[in-house]
Scaffold this motif. Structure first.
Motif, PDB file in Angstrom:
ATOM      1  N   SER A 140      27.971 -10.594 -10.812  1.00  0.00           N
ATOM      2  CA  SER A 140      26.847 -11.331 -10.242  1.00  0.00           C
ATOM      3  C   SER A 140      27.054 -12.837 -10.259  1.00  0.00           C
ATOM      4  CB  SER A 140      25.568 -11.005 -11.012  1.00  0.00           C
ATOM      5  OG  SER A 140      24.469 -11.674 -10.446  1.00  0.00           O
ATOM      6  N   THR A 141      26.327 -13.487  -9.353  1.00  0.00           N
ATOM      7  CA  THR A 141      26.253 -14.951  -9.338  1.00  0.00           C
ATOM      8  C   THR A 141      25.011 -15.424 -10.090  1.00  0.00           C
ATOM      9  OG1 THR A 141      25.021 -14.893  -7.260  1.00  0.00           O
ATOM     10  CG2 THR A 141      27.414 -15.170  -7.109  1.00  0.00           C
ATOM     11  N   ALA A 142      24.173 -14.512 -10.543  1.00  0.00           N
ATOM     12  CA  ALA A 142      22.908 -14.869 -11.210  1.00  0.00           C
ATOM     13  C   ALA A 142      23.160 -15.690 -12.473  1.00  0.00           C
ATOM     14  CB  ALA A 142      22.128 -13.605 -11.556  1.00  0.00           C
ATOM     15  N   ASN A 143      22.343 -16.705 -12.668  1.00  0.00           N
ATOM     16  CA  ASN A 143      22.463 -17.545 -13.867  1.00  0.00           C
ATOM     17  C   ASN A 143      22.197 -16.766 -15.145  1.00  0.00           C
ATOM     18  OD1 ASN A 143      23.082 -19.863 -12.414  1.00  0.00           O
ATOM     19  ND2 ASN A 143      20.928 -20.432 -12.188  1.00  0.00           N
ATOM     20  N   ASP A 144      21.303 -15.785 -15.069  1.00  0.00           N
ATOM     21  CA  ASP A 144      20.928 -15.007 -16.252  1.00  0.00           C
ATOM     22  C   ASP A 144      21.668 -13.670 -16.328  1.00  0.00           C
ATOM     23  OD1 ASP A 144      19.630 -13.984 -14.043  1.00  0.00           O
ATOM     24  OD2 ASP A 144      17.724 -13.658 -15.077  1.00  0.00           O
ATOM     25  N   ILE A 145      22.902 -13.639 -15.836  1.00  0.00           N
ATOM     26  CA  ILE A 145      23.676 -12.388 -15.783  1.00  0.00           C
ATOM     27  C   ILE A 145      23.861 -11.768 -17.167  1.00  0.00           C
ATOM     28  CG2 ILE A 145      25.899 -13.615 -15.772  1.00  0.00           C
ATOM     29  CD1 ILE A 145      25.082 -10.201 -14.154  1.00  0.00           C
ATOM     30  N   GLU A 146      24.015 -12.580 -18.189  1.00  0.00           N
ATOM     31  CA  GLU A 146      24.190 -12.031 -19.534  1.00  0.00           C
ATOM     32  C   GLU A 146      22.939 -11.262 -19.970  1.00  0.00           C
ATOM     33  OE1 GLU A 146      25.800 -13.452 -23.903  1.00  0.00           O
ATOM     34  OE2 GLU A 146      25.552 -14.933 -22.321  1.00  0.00           O
ATOM     35  N   ARG A 194      31.014 -13.014 -14.024  1.00  0.00           N
ATOM     36  CA  ARG A 194      30.368 -13.968 -13.123  1.00  0.00           C
ATOM     37  C   ARG A 194      31.178 -14.129 -11.842  1.00  0.00           C
ATOM     38  NH1 ARG A 194      26.373 -16.532 -15.839  1.00  0.00           N
ATOM     39  NH2 ARG A 194      26.641 -16.712 -18.082  1.00  0.00           N
TER      40      ARG A 194
END
Length: 124
Positions: A82-88, A101
């Motif tokens: 994912s490109t999402a900032n909150d992927i973790e 990421r």
């Protein structure tokens, strides 16, 4: 016996790149934009699922949770892409085994895939 990786990725170009990279590393791959039903995954018997967080009709983390609830699939490791900032946080909440990421580095994706499939008992 080749290890099998299922790639569920919305973007066709990324799907083909990841498939090419993993095939070059000796993995058997199956890729798709989105499974219509989880039962179509079971016959492939993947050793690992690479799952895009943003797939066509639903978030990847919901599909990850469903995979973890199906008896025949629940032990298969899942890596969220994912490109999402909150992927973790997303990966933790959906019980994924790891995350990568985007944009990803080739050595990062190969390293994580090798690490996870090599610490897993062989499928028979």
């Amino acid at each position: 016996m080749k290890k099998k990786v299922l790639i569920i990725e919305n973007d066709q170009d990324i799907r083909h790149i990841v498939e090419f990279i993993l095939n070059e590393q000796g993995f058997e791959t199956l890729s798709m934009p989105e499974p219509q039903d989880l039962s179509e995954i079971i016959p492939f018997a993947p050793d690992l699922v690479l799952l895009d967080e943003f797939i066509n009709s639903r978030p990847g983390h919901r599909l990850c949770l469903k995979i973890k609830q199906v008896h025949a699939l629940k032990t298969i490791p899942v890596i969220i892409l994912s490109t999402a900032n909150d992927i973790e946080l997303i990966a933790t909440e959906c019980q994924a085994n790891d995350f990568i990421r985007k944009p990803f580095d080739v050595t990062d994706i190969v390293g994580k895939v090798l690490e996870i499939v090599n610490h897993q008992p062989m499928a028979y």
